[in-house]
Design a protein around this motif. Structure first.
Motif, short mmCIF file in Angstrom:
data_model
loop_
_atom_site.label_atom_id
_atom_site.label_comp_id
_atom_site.label_asym_id
_atom_site.label_seq_id
_atom_site.Cartn_x
_atom_site.Cartn_y
_atom_site.Cartn_z
N UNK A 1 0.84 -1.20 0.00
CA UNK A 1 0.00 0.00 0.00
C UNK A 1 0.87 1.25 0.00
N UNK A 2 0.55 2.22 -0.85
CA UNK A 2 1.21 3.53 -0.84
C UNK A 2 0.16 4.60 -0.58
N UNK A 3 0.35 5.38 0.49
CA UNK A 3 -0.61 6.41 0.88
C UNK A 3 0.05 7.79 0.79
N UNK A 4 -0.61 8.70 0.09
CA UNK A 4 -0.12 10.08 0.06
C UNK A 4 -1.24 11.04 0.45
N UNK A 5 -0.85 12.21 0.92
CA UNK A 5 -1.77 13.32 1.11
C UNK A 5 -1.50 14.34 0.01
#
Length: 261
Positions: free
Chosen positions: A168-172
């Protein structure tokens, strides 16, 4: 004219986020000349939106509290709703990347309910939150630390995350609209987020709905670079249409007290 207005907005965001900045700092962040920044600062100073100091620029005194802490409080309930819902996508033992941001920092606190995570991040706040608990393994990107948010940026940080592949890759993000996709006011943050998305099997944007319909100076990614958008309110119709056309799943967090089925 449009680009100068975008730069003005980006300058104000940078100063709000990072505190006092020199003209050289701003020029480097936006990749324009110092003379361009000096020209941009004149109307901002005349309008009282910034104050010129000796060799630096600041917000007026009433707006100059610690920027990152202030942003942590802005739309905090919406950010917590997004973070709680995003945590449902993560299982014990997963590997994930998180970039720096107030929403991802809140998300990291929701992940304290998980165990045996492998986490890669450039945020010292996220690293401190998740390291040495619940059997987690945390890798912190190196590089020059931002004095406000305590995150590492630059070539070293980008190269570090490029060596990992995670589930999983999470960015804001700073802004999102139907024409330009996901954007940000910081070149360093945009470059880091762009690389982070490339390393995840499943790619997520975490944002509260206040970012919808807005546009920042620097492109982060196209809609096609995202698999899931997690937010607390549905995006406006034009933005939703663009996301759905790119096969992005729009995952709206339920209102507090509603039943998740």
């Amino acid at each position: 004219m449009q680009r100068s207005k975008l730069r003005h907005a980006a300058i104000l965001t940078l100063v709000r986020d990072r505190g006092n900045l020199t003209v050289a700092n701003i020029a480097a962040a936006l990749r324009v000349s110092q003379e361009t920044i000096r020209r941009d600062l004149r109307p901002l100073a005349m309008a009282g939106q910034v104050v010129k100091l000796h060799g630096a620029v600041a917000l007026p005194a009433e707006d100059s509290e610690a920027p990152y802490e202030r942003r942590m409080r802005e739309n905090s309930e919406a950010k917590r709703a997004v973070a709680r819902h995003a945590a449902r996508h993560v299982s014990d033992g997963d590997s994930l990347m998180l970039d720096t941001g107030t929403t991802t920092s809140i998300f990291a606190r929701e992940l304290l309910r998980k165990r045996n995570l492998t986490v890669v991040t450039n945020s010292s706040d996220i690293a401190r939150t998740l390291a040495t608990v619940n059997g987690n393994k945390v890798y912190m990107a190196g590089g020059e630390l931002n004095g406000d948010n305590g995150a590492a940026f630059g070539v070293t940080a980008v190269g570090f995350v490029a060596s990992f592949n995670v589930r999983h890759a999470f960015i804001s993000i700073g802004a999102m609209d139907s024409e330009t996709g996901a954007t940000d006011s910081s070149l360093d943050e945009a470059e880091f987020a762009r690389m982070l998305l490339k390393q995840g099997e499943r790619r997520y944007v975490l944002t509260d709905s206040s970012k919808f319909g807005r546009r920042a100076l620097i492109k982060v990614c196209e809609f096609s670079d995202i698999d899931v958008l997690i937010t607390e309110n549905p995006p406006p119709d034009d933005l939703a249409a663009g996301l759905l056309a790119a096969n992005v799943v729009i995952d709206v967090a339920p209102q507090r007290g509603s039943v998740i089925r």
